[in-house]
Design a protein around this motif. Structure first.
Motif, PDB file in Angstrom:
ATOM      1  N   PRO A 139       3.385 -11.103  -1.994  1.00  0.00           N
ATOM      2  CA  PRO A 139       2.133 -11.740  -0.991  1.00  0.00           C
ATOM      3  C   PRO A 139       0.677 -10.381  -2.441  1.00  0.00           C
ATOM      4  N   ASP A 140       1.140  -9.229  -2.615  1.00  0.00           N
ATOM      5  CA  ASP A 140       0.158  -8.785  -2.603  1.00  0.00           C
ATOM      6  C   ASP A 140       0.686  -8.187  -3.878  1.00  0.00           C
ATOM      7  N   ALA A 141       1.052  -8.615  -5.172  1.00  0.00           N
ATOM      8  CA  ALA A 141       1.444  -8.482  -6.570  1.00  0.00           C
ATOM      9  C   ALA A 141       0.679  -7.224  -7.515  1.00  0.00           C
ATOM     10  N   ALA A 142      -0.466  -7.109  -6.826  1.00  0.00           N
ATOM     11  CA  ALA A 142      -1.168  -5.591  -7.155  1.00  0.00           C
ATOM     12  C   ALA A 142      -0.496  -4.528  -6.564  1.00  0.00           C
ATOM     13  N   ASP A 143       0.002  -4.696  -5.400  1.00  0.00           N
ATOM     14  CA  ASP A 143       0.109  -3.725  -4.705  1.00  0.00           C
ATOM     15  C   ASP A 143      -1.059  -2.543  -4.058  1.00  0.00           C
ATOM     16  N   LYS A 144      -2.192  -3.609  -3.994  1.00  0.00           N
ATOM     17  CA  LYS A 144      -3.500  -2.244  -3.601  1.00  0.00           C
ATOM     18  C   LYS A 144      -3.705  -1.183  -3.188  1.00  0.00           C
ATOM     19  N   ASP A 145      -2.269  -1.641  -1.937  1.00  0.00           N
ATOM     20  CA  ASP A 145      -2.413  -1.094  -0.545  1.00  0.00           C
ATOM     21  C   ASP A 145      -1.227   0.420  -0.785  1.00  0.00           C
ATOM     22  N   ARG A 146      -0.621   0.338  -2.047  1.00  0.00           N
ATOM     23  CA  ARG A 146       0.951   0.604  -2.196  1.00  0.00           C
ATOM     24  C   ARG A 146       1.738   0.517  -1.022  1.00  0.00           C
ATOM     25  N   THR A 147       1.888  -0.277  -0.449  1.00  0.00           N
ATOM     26  CA  THR A 147       2.947  -1.018   0.721  1.00  0.00           C
ATOM     27  C   THR A 147       3.933  -0.876  -0.149  1.00  0.00           C
TER      28      THR A 147
ATOM     29  N   SER B 154       4.156 -10.326   4.787  1.00  0.00           N
ATOM     30  CA  SER B 154       3.099  -8.352   5.352  1.00  0.00           C
ATOM     31  C   SER B 154       1.767  -8.617   6.404  1.00  0.00           C
ATOM     32  N   GLN B 155       1.723  -9.932   6.379  1.00  0.00           N
ATOM     33  CA  GLN B 155       0.478  -9.674   7.524  1.00  0.00           C
ATOM     34  C   GLN B 155       1.330 -11.192   9.026  1.00  0.00           C
ATOM     35  N   PRO B 156       1.383 -11.612   9.745  1.00  0.00           N
ATOM     36  CA  PRO B 156       0.927  -9.326  10.741  1.00  0.00           C
ATOM     37  C   PRO B 156       1.925  -8.364  10.507  1.00  0.00           C
ATOM     38  N   THR B 157       3.429  -9.187  10.580  1.00  0.00           N
ATOM     39  CA  THR B 157       3.903  -7.392  10.478  1.00  0.00           C
ATOM     40  C   THR B 157       4.632  -8.391   9.276  1.00  0.00           C
ATOM     41  N   LEU B 158       5.294  -7.096   8.634  1.00  0.00           N
ATOM     42  CA  LEU B 158       6.098  -6.829   7.002  1.00  0.00           C
ATOM     43  C   LEU B 158       7.822  -7.420   7.700  1.00  0.00           C
TER      44      LEU B 158
ATOM     45  N   THR C  25       2.034  -3.463   9.646  1.00  0.00           N
ATOM     46  CA  THR C  25       1.865  -2.553   8.831  1.00  0.00           C
ATOM     47  C   THR C  25       1.876  -1.420   8.763  1.00  0.00           C
ATOM     48  N   GLY C  26       1.716  -0.852   9.829  1.00  0.00           N
ATOM     49  CA  GLY C  26       1.103   0.599  10.632  1.00  0.00           C
ATOM     50  C   GLY C  26       2.539   1.321  11.161  1.00  0.00           C
ATOM     51  N   ARG C  27       3.855   0.994  10.770  1.00  0.00           N
ATOM     52  CA  ARG C  27       4.636   0.982  11.425  1.00  0.00           C
ATOM     53  C   ARG C  27       6.229   0.995  10.470  1.00  0.00           C
ATOM     54  N   ILE C  28       5.542   1.143   9.365  1.00  0.00           N
ATOM     55  CA  ILE C  28       6.498   2.129   8.167  1.00  0.00           C
ATOM     56  C   ILE C  28       7.287   2.606   8.206  1.00  0.00           C
ATOM     57  N   PHE C  29       7.336   3.496   8.403  1.00  0.00           N
ATOM     58  CA  PHE C  29       8.424   4.412   9.063  1.00  0.00           C
ATOM     59  C   PHE C  29       9.709   4.478   9.741  1.00  0.00           C
ATOM     60  N   PRO C  30       8.777   3.845  10.714  1.00  0.00           N
ATOM     61  CA  PRO C  30      10.245   3.274  11.425  1.00  0.00           C
ATOM     62  C   PRO C  30      11.239   2.168  11.181  1.00  0.00           C
ATOM     63  N   LEU C  31      10.478   1.695  10.184  1.00  0.00           N
ATOM     64  CA  LEU C  31      10.664   0.582   9.905  1.00  0.00           C
ATOM     65  C   LEU C  31      12.166   0.854   8.433  1.00  0.00           C
ATOM     66  N   VAL C  32      11.794   1.822   7.755  1.00  0.00           N
ATOM     67  CA  VAL C  32      12.502   2.624   6.792  1.00  0.00           C
ATOM     68  C   VAL C  32      13.540   3.258   7.598  1.00  0.00           C
TER      69      VAL C  32
END
Length: 394
Positions: free
Chosen positions: A45-53, A119-123, A148-155
């Protein structure tokens, strides 16, 4: 005996120089099937990965899996270093062919590639485990419905799936902790931490310092952000000491490999016991031989001790382990110059330029080498070349 040892090291350096200067690929270890790397996660969804997700997901997964006993996980810093050294742009890592080439160079047996498909509203994230040698997909994973605010439990959840696919035993994974316990609980702090690593790799130390300070402002218990600050030579010694002491107090909030690095720095700078630091680093390099930065840490300690021969030896070991290590070639250029080996010194800087043609530092190094040998005109030419990439380069 001291003179003989010095002569021996000069000969060893020259042997290494001729042995590896034209080498293009690093051969994998025989036990490479136990070696793993997260090669890339593409942000569709964001090829440039602007937010470094995507970058955060890949780095965090590497950190999580590095806690598994018996699984050698190549760090993201090392993979990006190899990518740059092979002449590939960072944005091309999503190319499977490039990823495979980098993985083979790193001695990786199994690699993970993946993509963010929502990526929106959930990954929503899809990943594949690939046999590097054959290119066969060994297994696939899909995970979704994390904000997107729960990247740590996702990983953390993805790591469980990957460990199962790799047939990791419960015993081997028993010591693995949640990512928030070994990194940070702040997504923004982690994003700034990664930005600092990218900037430091380009020798943009002031910008890296600002990024790591921001990470600490966002999470005052971020141990590795303090540690990274302590490695910046632009900071005064008292600031570096404070950063090391803070990382030391928080050393239980990092992985084992990172904890050993902190312990080595603490022994060397705070306890003023470089011998103890060297022992810790030798243990580290035996346990994590793929991590080039450990050789660089050994080099720094020996350099500060004015033990030039041991410093040379650390860099010789680095280029033996990986002939495309730009920092080791940079260091060797200066040591060759100190030994009055003009051709070897200039060739080492040329090697450095080949590995990092778009950065100012290799041209600055070449200027230094010519200045060392009294060729002022050539030195000025290469200093100007460095400034052409960045006019304010220190």
């Amino acid at each position: 005996m001291l003179l003989a040892a010095g002569v021996f090291l000069v000969i060893a350096c020259i042997v290494v120089y001729f042995a590896v200067f034209n080498e293009q690929e690093q051969f994998a270890d025989g036990d490479s099937q136990k070696t793993f790397a997260v090669m890339y996660i593409e942000n569709i969804p964001d090829a440039a990965d602007k937010d470094r997700t995507a970058e955060m997901l890949a780095n965090l997964l590497s950190t999580s899996l590095s806690q598994v006993k018996g699984l050698v996980v190549i760090s993201r810093e090392r993979l990006y270093g190899i990518q740059e050294e092979l002449g590939e742009q960072k944005t091309t890592l999503t190319n499977p062919a490039v990823a495979s080439r980098i993985a083979k160079h790193a001695g990786v047996g199994t690699m993970l590639i993946g993509s963010i498909v929502q990526s929106q509203p959930t990954l929503a994230l899809s990943t594949h485990l690939v046999d590097v040698k054959t290119g066969a997909i060994l297994s696939s994973q899909r995970i979704e419905n994390f904000s997107t605010g729960r990247i740590f439990p996702l990983v953390d959840s993805l790591a469980v799936l990957v460990r199962a696919s790799l047939s990791i035993s419960a015993e081997a994974a028993a010591g693995a902790r949640a990512l928030s316990a070994v990194t940070t609980s702040s997504v923004e702090a982690y994003r700034s931490y990664l930005a600092g690593i990218d900037l430091r790799d380009k020798f943009f130390d002031a910008e890296a310092q600002a990024a790591w300070n921001k990470a600490i402002e966002l999470d005052s218990s971020f141990a590795m952000a303090y540690y990274k600050l302590s490695t910046l030579e632009i900071a005064d010694i008292e600031s570096r000491k404070r950063s090391i002491q803070m990382s030391w107090r928080l050393r239980d909030r990092v992985t084992e490999k990172e904890k050993l690095q902190i312990e080595a720095a603490y022994a060397n700078v705070i306890e003023k016991n470089p011998s103890k630091a060297i022992d810790v680093l030798e243990h580290l390099v035996n346990k994590y031989p793929h991590e080039q930065n450990i050789y660089h840490m050994l080099h720094s300690i020996y350099r500060d001790l004015w033990n030039r021969d041991k410093a040379i030896e650390a860099n010789v070991r680095a280029v033996r382990n990986d002939p495309l290590d730009k920092n080791a070639w940079n260091n060797l250029a200066y040591y060759y110059a100190d030994k009055n080996l003009r051709k070897e010194a200039i060739d080492a800087t040329d090697r450095y330029i080949q590995l990092s043609p778009a950065e100012p530092n290799p041209y600055d190094t070449k200027g230094d080498i010519y200045a060392k040998f009294g060729d002022g005109d050539s030195a000025v030419y290469w200093y100007k070349k460095a400034l052409s990439f960045r006019p304010d380069y220190w």
